[in-house]
Write a protein that holds these residues in place. Structure first.
Motif, PDB file in Angstrom:
ATOM      1  N   ASP A 143      35.830  13.097 -48.157  1.00 49.18           N
ATOM      2  CA  ASP A 143      36.438  12.173 -47.194  1.00 49.18           C
ATOM      3  C   ASP A 143      37.474  11.279 -47.862  1.00 49.18           C
ATOM      4  O   ASP A 143      38.489  10.932 -47.252  1.00 49.18           O
ATOM      5  N   THR A 144      37.205  10.882 -49.110  1.00 52.38           N
ATOM      6  CA  THR A 144      38.167  10.059 -49.846  1.00 52.38           C
ATOM      7  C   THR A 144      38.371  10.645 -51.231  1.00 52.38           C
ATOM      8  O   THR A 144      37.497  11.335 -51.775  1.00 52.38           O
ATOM      9  N   THR A 145      39.526  10.367 -51.793  1.00 54.73           N
ATOM     10  CA  THR A 145      39.810  10.843 -53.152  1.00 54.73           C
ATOM     11  C   THR A 145      38.833  10.232 -54.143  1.00 54.73           C
ATOM     12  O   THR A 145      38.429  10.881 -55.119  1.00 54.73           O
ATOM     13  N   ALA A 146      38.440   8.990 -53.910  1.00 55.87           N
ATOM     14  CA  ALA A 146      37.512   8.305 -54.822  1.00 55.87           C
ATOM     15  C   ALA A 146      36.167   9.029 -54.876  1.00 55.87           C
ATOM     16  O   ALA A 146      35.566   9.158 -55.946  1.00 55.87           O
ATOM     17  N   GLU A 147      35.686   9.521 -53.722  1.00 57.54           N
ATOM     18  CA  GLU A 147      34.426  10.272 -53.713  1.00 57.54           C
ATOM     19  C   GLU A 147      34.564  11.547 -54.535  1.00 57.54           C
ATOM     20  O   GLU A 147      33.677  11.916 -55.316  1.00 57.54           O
ATOM     21  N   GLY A 148      35.682  12.236 -54.371  1.00 56.13           N
ATOM     22  CA  GLY A 148      35.923  13.436 -55.157  1.00 56.13           C
ATOM     23  C   GLY A 148      36.007  13.132 -56.640  1.00 56.13           C
ATOM     24  O   GLY A 148      35.506  13.903 -57.473  1.00 56.13           O
ATOM     25  N   MET A 149      36.611  11.996 -56.960  1.00 56.59           N
ATOM     26  CA  MET A 149      36.729  11.593 -58.361  1.00 56.59           C
ATOM     27  C   MET A 149      35.361  11.381 -58.994  1.00 56.59           C
ATOM     28  O   MET A 149      35.135  11.751 -60.159  1.00 56.59           O
ATOM     29  N   ASP A 150      34.419  10.804 -58.260  1.00 54.80           N
ATOM     30  CA  ASP A 150      33.069  10.594 -58.789  1.00 54.80           C
ATOM     31  C   ASP A 150      32.415  11.920 -59.160  1.00 54.80           C
ATOM     32  O   ASP A 150      31.769  12.051 -60.213  1.00 54.80           O
ATOM     33  N   VAL A 151      32.568  12.909 -58.280  1.00 57.25           N
ATOM     34  CA  VAL A 151      31.973  14.226 -58.531  1.00 57.25           C
ATOM     35  C   VAL A 151      32.673  14.897 -59.709  1.00 57.25           C
ATOM     36  O   VAL A 151      32.033  15.471 -60.599  1.00 57.25           O
ATOM     37  N   TRP A 152      34.004  14.836 -59.700  1.00 55.10           N
ATOM     38  CA  TRP A 152      34.800  15.440 -60.781  1.00 55.10           C
ATOM     39  C   TRP A 152      34.434  14.826 -62.140  1.00 55.10           C
ATOM     40  O   TRP A 152      34.245  15.543 -63.132  1.00 55.10           O
ATOM     41  N   GLU A 153      34.319  13.512 -62.179  1.00 57.00           N
ATOM     42  CA  GLU A 153      33.974  12.816 -63.433  1.00 57.00           C
ATOM     43  C   GLU A 153      32.610  13.270 -63.947  1.00 57.00           C
ATOM     44  O   GLU A 153      32.438  13.530 -65.151  1.00 57.00           O
ATOM     45  N   LYS A 154      31.636  13.392 -63.042  1.00 54.40           N
ATOM     46  CA  LYS A 154      30.290  13.820 -63.442  1.00 54.40           C
ATOM     47  C   LYS A 154      30.329  15.203 -64.077  1.00 54.40           C
ATOM     48  O   LYS A 154      29.724  15.434 -65.137  1.00 54.40           O
ATOM     49  N   HIS A 155      31.054  16.122 -63.476  1.00 58.07           N
ATOM     50  CA  HIS A 155      31.145  17.477 -64.019  1.00 58.07           C
ATOM     51  C   HIS A 155      31.815  17.471 -65.393  1.00 58.07           C
ATOM     52  O   HIS A 155      31.335  18.122 -66.329  1.00 58.07           O
TER      53      HIS A 155
END
Length: 622
Positions: free
Chosen positions: A377-389
């Protein structure tokens, strides 16, 4: 009554003195109390440091004898200073300065006046030392290097400074301790324990024999030998290939995390930091602001990783279901971000995962990146997932390896971009450079090698480390022997590995193949900037390459980073291929690659910021 009171006071004072003396002598004895007694002299017997061997049992570091001229300031009597200085090979000013420093440390305890005499100087001086009261010669051992390589990983020893003495009360002024590398990390193992003899003196300050008949004397305990994971031949060969080049090489054994080679270029012969010229030689190395030989680029060079990072973005997109191996992305010799076109060197056309990776297509990687972020829904949410990976591969952290220096690199997060652009005011197009390992992502060579090992293992890695054995026993430290699993399912690695294998067969490294070795790799060409006279200036691109081999049973994973080295396959790719063949076969068949790397240097590139010559800007870096 007065007599009773007076007697009681005398008795009480007497008992107090007796009790205090008994306590001091029986219950609170410590060596430091003996050392403060002017009637007792301590003579130390320093042990040899433990030897260091490579993974195959080849000697790396041993010991050689040396001699320190010691001084006990309170025992010094008038002397012919000029004659004494002539014997020591020092000037009068240094003699006075060292003697003053020794008095400040302690007038009663011994200090080093002149360290590390040679055997020749010792033989010449020994006969005449009896004429100079308060001075004596202390035998100790210095390091002897059976290799001219590995200075950055082996480290060196040096005299303790005042801060060391505050932190480590078991050391005395003039002692040596590990300062960098393995010598520092495993100081407690290598150092051993010094012995001591206490000598009783009479009121004329003459030695009269052992204190308490030697009951308090101790024998030295030699330091333990250690075996490290470094392969001596591979380390030496890699440093030969790096002559005239700046950068770092890290080679790991994927199945264990053992560091096979840890190379920083340019390097130096570790033996120059031994002996009386150590300080002069170190200053020369430290103040070399152009080549920076004391800067360990294998652990400290934090730079954008370039195209090798495309493999991780593809794995993340596969894991999150943003793409499949059949997802099609069109390359128009580049791609657009807004109205600005970003270039690509793959030739254009339809790209799927396989061709997108082995051809290193920027448009494909950018498209994959956008598809991943479009799922949220937001780029920030995607960033959280990307950072974790990304962090599950050991990026953005110090990794936990057993060497005393390093940098965490950078995996940017939502807080980072909120500070730059404002909260919720940025989109995937703002950070599109991360899709190809440019932008705000930074990694060190050891992180790139560890990332490569995780891919080679299809989803797990072991913390990189250099310690293999203490004494003759294998070490088993959980933090080094327990596998760390990434957040990517194992099934997603195989298509990425096959694409990396085809980088060698028909992709950007196809002319680097080696007979009888199947290698998987990924080239990287990284834009490179610095400030010259306050102006941000683009330099010749950095050359980056990651690889592992054999593909189906990996024995080595490697990352090579060469400053100003043009395309990834041009310098880094050559060196990675040669290192893999050297490790697996011990012989080199690609003599053409070897000849090129041994003869070519990048010294002209490194001189350009000072000479004013133009840089070769690779327009296809994107």
């Amino acid at each position: 009554m007065r007599k009773i009171l007076l007697s009681s006071i005398i008795l009480l004072v007497g008992l107090t003195f007796i009790g205090r003396l008994s306590y001091l002598q029986i219950f609170s004895f410590s060596p430091n109390q003996i050392l403060e007694d002017p009637a007792i002299k301590a003579i130390y017997d320093y042990p040899e440091r433990g030897y260091i061997y490579d993974r195959n049992g080849e000697l790396l570091v041993a010991n050689q004898p040396a001699y320190d001229v010691m001084v006990i300031p309170r025992e010094v009597k008038p002397l012919d200073t000029l004659e004494f200085c002539s014997l020591l090979g020092i000037d009068k000013e240094r003699f006075i300065a060292q003697l003053s420093k020794a008095r400040v440390y302690s007038p009663r305890l011994p200090s080093v006046l002149v360290p590390q005499l040679s055997k020749e100087d010792y033989g010449r001086l020994q006969e005449k030392m009896r004429r100079f009261d308060g001075f004596y010669i202390q035998k100790r051992s210095l390091r002897y290097y059976d290799t001219k390589s590995g200075a950055n990983v082996l480290g060196y020893i040096s005299e303790v400074n005042p801060w060391d003495l505050e932190r480590n009360p078991s050391y005395a002024a003039g002692e040596l301790m590990g300062t960098t590398g393995i010598e520092k990390e495993y100081e407690n193992v290598l150092r051993g324990h010094k012995g001591v003899k206490y000598i009783q003196k009479d009121r004329f300050n003459r030695d009269i024999g052992p204190y308490k008949e030697g009951a308090l004397d101790t024998l030295p305990e030699q330091g333990q030998q250690i075996t490290v994971t470094i392969d001596k031949q591979l380390q030496e060969y890699g440093e030969t290939l790096m002559v005239g080049k700046h950068g770092g090489i890290v080679a790991l054994e994927p199945s264990t995390g053992e560091i096979l080679a840890l190379i920083s270029g340019p390097s130096y012969d570790p033996s120059i930091l031994v002996g009386r010229d150590r300080s002069k030689n170190y200053s020369k190395l430290h103040y070399d602001s152009i080549t920076k030989p004391t800067f360990d680029r294998s652990l400290l060079a934090s730079q954008p990783p370039g195209s090798p990072f495309k493999t991780l973005n593809a794995l993340v997109a596969l894991q999150e279901g943003a793409i499949t191996t059949e997802t099609i992305i069109q390359c128009y010799n580049g791609f657009y971000v807004g109205k600005k076109k970003r270039g690509c060197h793959c030739g254009g056309g339809i790209r799927k995962l396989h061709s997108g990776l082995y051809k290193s297509c920027n448009a494909f990687s950018a498209g994959v990146f956008r598809k991943f972020y479009d799922k949220f829904d937001t780029t920030a949410e995607g960033m959280d997932v990307w950072e974790k990976h990304m962090k599950s591969f050991g990026l953005g952290t110090y990794l936990g390896y057993d060497l005393p220096t390093g940098r965490p690199g950078r995996i940017p997060n939502r807080e980072y971009y909120d500070r730059v652009y404002g909260a919720n005011r940025w989109a995937s197009t703002y950070i599109i450079s991360n899709s190809i390992g440019q932008g705000e992502v930074e990694t060190t060579p050891i992180q790139l090698a560890n990332m490569t090992a995780a891919i080679a293992n299809r989803g797990h890695f072991f913390t990189p480390h250099v310690l293999k054995k203490i004494g003759g026993e294998n070490i088993s430290i959980p933090e080094f022997t327990e596998a760390k699993h990434t957040t990517i399912d194992k099934r997603h690695f195989e298509p990425v590995v096959q694409a990396m294998a085809d980088v060698y067969k028909m992709g950007t490294a196809r002319w680097l193949q080696v007979k009888d070795i199947e290698i998987a790799g990924k080239t990287g060409t990284v834009e490179n900037f610095t400030r010259i006279n306050g102006v941000r200036t683009q330099l010749t691109d950095n050359s980056v390459f990651i690889a592992f081999a054999p593909v189906d049973n990996p024995k080595i994973a490697i990352a090579v980073y060469i400053e100003n080295g043009y395309f990834g396959s041009r310098y880094a790719g050559h060196i990675a291929t040669l290192m893999i063949e050297k490790y697996l076969h011990r012989e080199i068949t690609r003599k053409d690659l070897e000849k090129r790397m041994l003869e070519k240097t990048l010294e002209d590139e490194y001189a350009k910021p000072y000479s004013g010559q133009p840089f070769k800007i690779n327009e296809r870096a994107w």
